[in-house]
Write a protein that holds these residues in place. Structure first.
Motif, PDB file in Angstrom:
ATOM      1  N   TRP A 183       0.886  -1.329  -0.040  1.00  0.00           N
ATOM      2  CA  TRP A 183       0.122   0.073  -0.074  1.00  0.00           C
ATOM      3  C   TRP A 183       0.827   1.578  -0.208  1.00  0.00           C
ATOM      4  CZ3 TRP A 183      -1.335   2.858   4.435  1.00  0.00           C
ATOM      5  CH2 TRP A 183      -2.874   4.259   4.192  1.00  0.00           C
ATOM      6  N   TYR A 184       0.331   2.178  -1.362  1.00  0.00           N
ATOM      7  CA  TYR A 184       1.487   3.944  -1.465  1.00  0.00           C
ATOM      8  C   TYR A 184       0.484   4.460  -0.509  1.00  0.00           C
ATOM      9  CZ  TYR A 184       4.432  -0.099  -4.237  1.00  0.00           C
ATOM     10  OH  TYR A 184       5.210  -0.800  -4.125  1.00  0.00           O
ATOM     11  N   PRO A 185       0.306   4.902   0.566  1.00  0.00           N
ATOM     12  CA  PRO A 185      -0.716   5.301   0.953  1.00  0.00           C
ATOM     13  C   PRO A 185      -0.371   7.267   0.057  1.00  0.00           C
ATOM     14  CG  PRO A 185       1.194   5.797   2.383  1.00  0.00           C
ATOM     15  CD  PRO A 185       1.851   4.685   1.270  1.00  0.00           C
ATOM     16  N   SER A 186      -0.690   8.025   0.059  1.00  0.00           N
ATOM     17  CA  SER A 186      -1.483   9.547  -0.484  1.00  0.00           C
ATOM     18  C   SER A 186      -0.207  10.157  -0.100  1.00  0.00           C
ATOM     19  CB  SER A 186      -2.273  10.402  -0.919  1.00  0.00           C
ATOM     20  OG  SER A 186      -3.603  10.384   1.271  1.00  0.00           O
ATOM     21  N   GLY A 191       1.647  13.258   4.795  1.00  0.00           N
ATOM     22  CA  GLY A 191       2.064  14.695   5.026  1.00  0.00           C
ATOM     23  C   GLY A 191       2.990  15.379   4.671  1.00  0.00           C
ATOM     24  N   GLY A 192       3.637  14.332   3.914  1.00  0.00           N
ATOM     25  CA  GLY A 192       5.347  15.168   3.402  1.00  0.00           C
ATOM     26  C   GLY A 192       6.026  14.300   3.096  1.00  0.00           C
ATOM     27  N   VAL A 193       6.859  14.300   2.119  1.00  0.00           N
ATOM     28  CA  VAL A 193       8.454  13.007   1.644  1.00  0.00           C
ATOM     29  C   VAL A 193       9.631  14.051   2.124  1.00  0.00           C
ATOM     30  CG1 VAL A 193       9.218  12.337   0.026  1.00  0.00           C
ATOM     31  CG2 VAL A 193       6.335  12.669   0.392  1.00  0.00           C
ATOM     32  N   GLY A 217       0.258   5.345 -11.955  1.00  0.00           N
ATOM     33  CA  GLY A 217       0.191   6.281 -11.053  1.00  0.00           C
ATOM     34  C   GLY A 217       0.951   7.457 -11.302  1.00  0.00           C
ATOM     35  N   VAL A 218       1.369   8.047 -10.947  1.00  0.00           N
ATOM     36  CA  VAL A 218       1.872   9.951 -11.090  1.00  0.00           C
ATOM     37  C   VAL A 218       3.225   9.233  -9.838  1.00  0.00           C
ATOM     38  CG1 VAL A 218       2.416  11.872 -10.666  1.00  0.00           C
ATOM     39  CG2 VAL A 218       0.549  11.339 -11.056  1.00  0.00           C
ATOM     40  N   GLY A 219       3.233   8.582  -8.583  1.00  0.00           N
ATOM     41  CA  GLY A 219       3.896   8.132  -8.395  1.00  0.00           C
ATOM     42  C   GLY A 219       4.435   6.947  -8.290  1.00  0.00           C
ATOM     43  N   ASN A 267       2.934  12.758  -5.568  1.00  0.00           N
ATOM     44  CA  ASN A 267       3.748  14.050  -5.599  1.00  0.00           C
ATOM     45  C   ASN A 267       2.423  14.829  -6.013  1.00  0.00           C
ATOM     46  OD1 ASN A 267       3.715  15.618  -9.156  1.00  0.00           O
ATOM     47  ND2 ASN A 267       6.078  14.696  -8.957  1.00  0.00           N
ATOM     48  N   ASP A 268       3.005  16.122  -5.796  1.00  0.00           N
ATOM     49  CA  ASP A 268       2.362  17.876  -4.926  1.00  0.00           C
ATOM     50  C   ASP A 268       1.226  17.733  -6.444  1.00  0.00           C
ATOM     51  OD1 ASP A 268       3.976  18.266  -2.819  1.00  0.00           O
ATOM     52  OD2 ASP A 268       4.879  19.131  -4.633  1.00  0.00           O
TER      53      ASP A 268
END
Length: 323
Positions: A183-186, A191-193, A217-219, A267-268
């Motif tokens: 699972w790749y959370p949003s 809250g940031g990378v 996906g984008v990421g 990604n933003d």
């Protein structure tokens, strides 16, 4: 072109004559020498089953953290839940950086040898969540298909190398394998990378081959070869990505690449994107001595033999950031 990734259709392969198979073999061999992956059609895994597997995995990750901890892994080569930041796969190649930004649930085979210490080492028990009996039922059905597909792909790869059809499968009758639900959370959820952090850092897989059912996906997934550097492989709904791992690279004495790949950070531009990947890592019988093939099947790199299970355990341990 180096970005041309072939598609193997197993239905087509089964019915092809020798002349047509020659073209398929040429395309596969070229891609595996250069990059280390191809797409797979005709695999026979029901779409509804894949959707159920992904949905039940997503439901598990939505459980409270205290609940998930009851099913946490307790050692490097184990089944169960790994929380956010528990892996840094780049560390295996000496590229240690930031912890990988994903959670995972690991499932393994239920077969054993009857030797308690050996079985405990190579066939850790599955940790099925009591809150989700449907996850166990679905996972057993899904991994049965994955094992079948892995064996069929291995017969094709043996043919590409000019080897007996059962060269790999005869050494994989009680193979170790791990089915991941990742699972790749949003971005909004985490809250940031941290700079340099990815959902999965650059790495190669450890086994013979991996079967990936991905969401675009984008990421998402990027792969690497020397000619192109990093690039996104083609996405085709319903196909599996087949990529080779370190054991196959060694077995072919460098002829075929172990795919170098990564999964980009959220990604933003898509702050609510979350993805669930189903990744099946297939190895071989753990006591198999993987001896590099001589020419013409092997690539002549002069690699050294390994015992498959020992090689896997060593690399899995190196990928951990926490116990």
């Amino acid at each position: 072109m180096s970005r041309d990734i072939p598609v193997l259709d197993l239905d087509e392969w089964r019915t092809s004559d020798e002349a047509h198979r020659t073209g398929i073999v040429t395309a596969l061999d070229g891609a595996l020498r250069e990059t280390g992956l191809f797409l797979l059609r005709g695999h026979g895994v029901p779409r509804k089953l894949t959707d159920r597997m992904r949905a039940h995995g997503r439901d598990f990750f939505a459980l409270p953290a205290d609940t998930k901890r009851r099913y946490a892994v307790s050692r490097p080569y184990d089944n169960g839940w790994r929380g956010l930041g528990a892996l840094d796969v780049g560390a295996v190649d000496g590229q240690a950086g930031t912890p990988d930004l994903h959670e995972a649930f690991h499932v393994g085979p239920s077969h054993t040898t009857g030797d308690p210490s050996y079985d405990d080492r190579y066939y850790p028990r599955n940790k099925w969540p009591a809150q989700q009996p449907e996850l166990q039922e679905t996972a057993l059905e899904y991994t049965g298909h994955m094992t079948r597909v892995a064996h069929e792909v291995l017969t094709v790869l043996a043919a590409v190398l000019g080897l007996p059809e059962d060269f790999f499968t005869s050494r994989s009758q009680r193979a170790t394998w791990t089915q991941n639900v990742n699972w790749y959370p949003s971005l909004r959820a985490v809250g940031g990378v941290v700079e340099g952090q990815m959902r999965v850092g650059p790495h190669t897989d450890f086994g013979t081959l991996s079967l990936l059912d991905r969401q675009q996906g984008v990421g998402g997934l990027e792969v690497w070869n020397e000619a192109e550097g990093w690039f996104k492989p083609p996405f085709e709904e319903g196909t599996l990505v087949v990529n080779l791992g370190d054991l196959m690279n060694l077995w072919t004495d460098g002829r075929w690449r172990s795919l170098r790949h990564r999964v980009l950070a959220p990604n933003d531009s898509a702050p609510d994107e979350e993805l669930v990947s189903l990744v099946y890592f297939f190895e071989t019988d753990p006591d198999t001595e993987v001896v590099p093939l001589p020419a013409p099947a092997g690539g002549g790199a002069g690699m050294r033999p390994v015992i498959a299970g020992e090689s896997i355990l060593e690399k899995v341990g190196a990928s951990l950031t926490i116990g």
